[in-house]
Design a protein around this motif. Structure first.
Motif, PDB file in Angstrom:
ATOM      1  N   LEU A   4       3.158  15.747  -6.164  1.00  0.00           N
ATOM      2  CA  LEU A   4       3.422  16.099  -4.765  1.00  0.00           C
ATOM      3  C   LEU A   4       4.678  15.403  -4.273  1.00  0.00           C
ATOM      4  O   LEU A   4       5.002  14.294  -4.723  1.00  0.00           O
ATOM      5  CB  LEU A   4       2.234  15.702  -3.883  1.00  0.00           C
ATOM      6  N   LYS A   5       5.355  16.018  -3.332  1.00  0.00           N
ATOM      7  CA  LYS A   5       6.500  15.370  -2.700  1.00  0.00           C
ATOM      8  C   LYS A   5       5.997  14.304  -1.739  1.00  0.00           C
ATOM      9  O   LYS A   5       4.869  14.365  -1.249  1.00  0.00           O
ATOM     10  CB  LYS A   5       7.348  16.401  -1.961  1.00  0.00           C
ATOM     11  N   SER A   6       6.847  13.318  -1.477  1.00  0.00           N
ATOM     12  CA  SER A   6       6.429  12.188  -0.653  1.00  0.00           C
ATOM     13  C   SER A   6       6.006  12.610   0.749  1.00  0.00           C
ATOM     14  O   SER A   6       5.126  11.999   1.353  1.00  0.00           O
ATOM     15  CB  SER A   6       7.566  11.159  -0.561  1.00  0.00           C
ATOM     16  N   GLU A   7       6.615  13.693   1.262  1.00  0.00           N
ATOM     17  CA  GLU A   7       6.279  14.119   2.629  1.00  0.00           C
ATOM     18  C   GLU A   7       5.098  15.088   2.673  1.00  0.00           C
ATOM     19  O   GLU A   7       4.616  15.441   3.740  1.00  0.00           O
ATOM     20  CB  GLU A   7       7.503  14.763   3.301  1.00  0.00           C
ATOM     21  N   THR A   8       4.619  15.500   1.506  1.00  0.00           N
ATOM     22  CA  THR A   8       3.497  16.442   1.460  1.00  0.00           C
ATOM     23  C   THR A   8       2.183  15.702   1.688  1.00  0.00           C
ATOM     24  O   THR A   8       1.893  14.726   0.987  1.00  0.00           O
ATOM     25  CB  THR A   8       3.442  17.150   0.094  1.00  0.00           C
ATOM     26  N   PRO A   9       1.385  16.143   2.661  1.00  0.00           N
ATOM     27  CA  PRO A   9       0.110  15.448   2.924  1.00  0.00           C
ATOM     28  C   PRO A   9      -0.919  15.784   1.843  1.00  0.00           C
ATOM     29  O   PRO A   9      -0.895  16.856   1.234  1.00  0.00           O
ATOM     30  CB  PRO A   9      -0.321  15.986   4.285  1.00  0.00           C
ATOM     31  N   LEU A  10      -1.808  14.839   1.589  1.00  0.00           N
ATOM     32  CA  LEU A  10      -2.911  15.088   0.668  1.00  0.00           C
ATOM     33  C   LEU A  10      -3.946  15.970   1.339  1.00  0.00           C
ATOM     34  O   LEU A  10      -4.300  15.771   2.503  1.00  0.00           O
ATOM     35  CB  LEU A  10      -3.565  13.764   0.243  1.00  0.00           C
ATOM     36  N   LEU A  11      -4.446  16.936   0.577  1.00  0.00           N
ATOM     37  CA  LEU A  11      -5.478  17.831   1.081  1.00  0.00           C
ATOM     38  C   LEU A  11      -6.798  17.530   0.385  1.00  0.00           C
ATOM     39  O   LEU A  11      -6.848  16.795  -0.614  1.00  0.00           O
ATOM     40  CB  LEU A  11      -5.060  19.283   0.853  1.00  0.00           C
ATOM     41  N   SER A  12      -7.856  18.127   0.906  1.00  0.00           N
ATOM     42  CA  SER A  12      -9.181  17.849   0.356  1.00  0.00           C
ATOM     43  C   SER A  12      -9.270  18.261  -1.111  1.00  0.00           C
ATOM     44  O   SER A  12     -10.004  17.655  -1.892  1.00  0.00           O
ATOM     45  CB  SER A  12     -10.261  18.539   1.174  1.00  0.00           C
ATOM     46  N   ARG A  13      -8.504  19.280  -1.520  1.00  0.00           N
ATOM     47  CA  ARG A  13      -8.564  19.705  -2.915  1.00  0.00           C
ATOM     48  C   ARG A  13      -7.901  18.695  -3.851  1.00  0.00           C
ATOM     49  O   ARG A  13      -8.121  18.718  -5.055  1.00  0.00           O
ATOM     50  CB  ARG A  13      -7.900  21.086  -3.072  1.00  0.00           C
ATOM     51  N   HIS A  14      -7.062  17.812  -3.289  1.00  0.00           N
ATOM     52  CA  HIS A  14      -6.426  16.777  -4.098  1.00  0.00           C
ATOM     53  C   HIS A  14      -7.335  15.568  -4.312  1.00  0.00           C
ATOM     54  O   HIS A  14      -7.019  14.698  -5.133  1.00  0.00           O
ATOM     55  CB  HIS A  14      -5.138  16.285  -3.425  1.00  0.00           C
ATOM     56  N   PHE A  15      -8.433  15.476  -3.554  1.00  0.00           N
ATOM     57  CA  PHE A  15      -9.236  14.265  -3.548  1.00  0.00           C
ATOM     58  C   PHE A  15      -9.774  13.868  -4.937  1.00  0.00           C
ATOM     59  O   PHE A  15      -9.650  12.704  -5.329  1.00  0.00           O
ATOM     60  CB  PHE A  15     -10.389  14.391  -2.557  1.00  0.00           C
ATOM     61  N   SER A  30       0.820  -1.210   0.000  1.00  0.00           N
ATOM     62  CA  SER A  30       0.000   0.000   0.000  1.00  0.00           C
ATOM     63  C   SER A  30       0.855   1.261   0.000  1.00  0.00           C
ATOM     64  O   SER A  30       0.489   2.271  -0.614  1.00  0.00           O
ATOM     65  CB  SER A  30      -0.951   0.006   1.204  1.00  0.00           C
ATOM     66  N   ALA A  31       2.018   1.202   0.674  1.00  0.00           N
ATOM     67  CA  ALA A  31       2.899   2.369   0.698  1.00  0.00           C
ATOM     68  C   ALA A  31       3.384   2.715  -0.709  1.00  0.00           C
ATOM     69  O   ALA A  31       3.530   3.902  -1.048  1.00  0.00           O
ATOM     70  CB  ALA A  31       4.091   2.109   1.612  1.00  0.00           C
ATOM     71  N   GLU A  32       3.621   1.699  -1.533  1.00  0.00           N
ATOM     72  CA  GLU A  32       4.047   1.945  -2.913  1.00  0.00           C
ATOM     73  C   GLU A  32       2.951   2.654  -3.700  1.00  0.00           C
ATOM     74  O   GLU A  32       3.223   3.552  -4.508  1.00  0.00           O
ATOM     75  CB  GLU A  32       4.389   0.624  -3.603  1.00  0.00           C
ATOM     76  N   VAL A  33       1.702   2.230  -3.480  1.00  0.00           N
ATOM     77  CA  VAL A  33       0.591   2.848  -4.209  1.00  0.00           C
ATOM     78  C   VAL A  33       0.420   4.297  -3.773  1.00  0.00           C
ATOM     79  O   VAL A  33       0.209   5.192  -4.607  1.00  0.00           O
ATOM     80  CB  VAL A  33      -0.709   2.061  -3.986  1.00  0.00           C
ATOM     81  N   TRP A  34       0.511   4.565  -2.450  1.00  0.00           N
ATOM     82  CA  TRP A  34       0.403   5.950  -1.962  1.00  0.00           C
ATOM     83  C   TRP A  34       1.513   6.806  -2.572  1.00  0.00           C
ATOM     84  O   TRP A  34       1.270   7.944  -3.013  1.00  0.00           O
ATOM     85  CB  TRP A  34       0.512   5.986  -0.434  1.00  0.00           C
ATOM     86  N   ALA A  35       2.733   6.247  -2.619  1.00  0.00           N
ATOM     87  CA  ALA A  35       3.866   7.009  -3.165  1.00  0.00           C
ATOM     88  C   ALA A  35       3.660   7.273  -4.662  1.00  0.00           C
ATOM     89  O   ALA A  35       3.927   8.387  -5.151  1.00  0.00           O
ATOM     90  CB  ALA A  35       5.175   6.249  -2.943  1.00  0.00           C
ATOM     91  N   GLY A  36       3.179   6.283  -5.381  1.00  0.00           N
ATOM     92  CA  GLY A  36       2.919   6.462  -6.801  1.00  0.00           C
ATOM     93  C   GLY A  36       1.820   7.479  -7.054  1.00  0.00           C
ATOM     94  O   GLY A  36       1.877   8.264  -8.013  1.00  0.00           O
ATOM     95  N   LEU A  37       0.812   7.469  -6.201  1.00  0.00           N
ATOM     96  CA  LEU A  37      -0.281   8.437  -6.319  1.00  0.00           C
ATOM     97  C   LEU A  37       0.233   9.862  -6.154  1.00  0.00           C
ATOM     98  O   LEU A  37      -0.088  10.756  -6.959  1.00  0.00           O
ATOM     99  CB  LEU A  37      -1.356   8.128  -5.277  1.00  0.00           C
TER     100      LEU A  37
END
Length: 334
Positions: free
Chosen positions: A63-74, A50-57
């Motif tokens: 986005l950078k790997s350390e940048t959190p997803l925000l509601s506008r990215h949904f 799952s971590a690979e899929v999150w990183a690929g997303l």
């Protein structure tokens, strides 16, 4: 200076809060749940972490790997994961079709039949060049015995032994059945030899290959049934019983086990019935016409004289008398 009414005071020089604009909030619980469910389905199909899929997303979203997803990215994240899921489903389905084809190709002349079919219909010479839909169509034709064997290789069923590919196919099915039932492969092969009417060490005739395949597949399927009946046996057969066959088997079960189509059967009874199906179908297989079975279209005109001549030839004295009589008759006529 008093702060603007309703606004939160902040030190001079500090940038406005990132949460102040619409869409700058972190993902809501509902949004994160939607994305996590999509990722779970993707992971189950392609065996990624799952971590690979999150990183690929995040990479696809820029986005950078350390940048959190925000509601506008949904919206973009959901679309991206749906595309990944569709691709994973297609790949998984194709992989299953290829696996099923690889099991069927060694049987009989399937490999040559498939090669000719895809060359004539798709202009290709290898399965790897076909689309998923084309692969599915080839598999369906094979499973339904709708692929014609190339004419030069068509031949009437004879007593030739199994080809190596046919033997290997049966061997794989025997191994699967042994793993499912705990029965030894040696005993399964012994049962197959007995059904085919050959002794240990002799080769099984190729004409029994399809029947043995059906027998093995049915046993494999029924080994997973906790409450087998005649109806479940019928459903497990690759080639279901025809009405006449169904009557024969139901009559046999009634006479031997006092079993109706709804009666629960034991493992031994199931195997006995499957053996009967094999034997009855083997009896109906067409056999080559032997010379001594061929009768003349019409008796020759001298047929009535054949038996008397045989009797005379067996007794030389009678033959001499007959010759004298014939000569006298000819002298009188002349």
């Amino acid at each position: 200076m008093q702060p603007i009414q309703g606004a939160t005071a902040r030190p001079p020089g500090e940038p406005p809060s990132t949460h102040s604009a619409a869409g700058e909030f972190p993902l809501s619980t509902v949004q994160r749940t939607v994305l996590e469910r999509l990722i779970t389905r993707i992971v189950a199909l392609n065996q990624q972490q799952s971590a690979e899929v999150w990183a690929g997303l995040k990479h696809d979203l820029g986005l950078k790997s350390e940048t959190p997803l925000l509601s506008r990215h949904f919206p973009a994240a959901e679309q991206n994961l749906n595309q990944r899921l569709n691709h994973a489903q297609t790949t998984h389905g194709t992989r299953q079709v290829v696996q099923q084809l690889s099991e069927l190709l060694p049987q009989g002349n399937n490999r040559q039949a498939v090669s000719d079919y895809i060359r004539q219909n798709f202009g290709q010479t290898a399965l790897s060049q076909l689309t998923p839909e084309q692969l599915k169509s080839v598999l369906t034709l094979l499973q339904n015995n709708q692929l014609a064997i190339p004419q030069p290789q068509q031949r009437q069923a004879t007593d030739r032994p199994l080809l190596p590919a046919e033997h290997n196919s049966l061997n794989k099915q025997v191994a699967k059945l042994a793993a499912a039932t705990g029965e030894s492969s040696k005993l399964i092969w012994q049962s197959m030899l007995e059904l085919s009417g050959v002794k240990t060490g002799e080769l099984i005739p190729a004409k029994h290959f399809a029947l043995l395949t059906t027998w093995l597949q049915a046993r494999q399927t029924l080994s997973q049934q906790n409450t087998p009946t005649l109806h479940t046996i019928q459903a497990a057969l690759k080639q279901p019983l025809e009405p006449a066959e169904w009557k024969e088997i139901t009559d046999y079960s009634q006479q031997r086990f006092q079993a109706t189509p709804q009666t629960l059967l034991t493992t031994a009874q199931v195997q006995d019935i499957l053996n009967q199906v094999f034997l009855k179908r083997a009896e109906r297989q067409p056999s080559a016409l032997e010379v001594h079975h061929i009768q003349p279209i019409a008796s020759p005109i001298w047929a009535p004289f054949i038996d008397p001549l045989k009797a005379i030839s067996a007794r030389p004295g009678l033959a001499l008398i007959a010759l004298v009589v014939v000569m006298l008759l000819l002298w009188i006529v002349i």
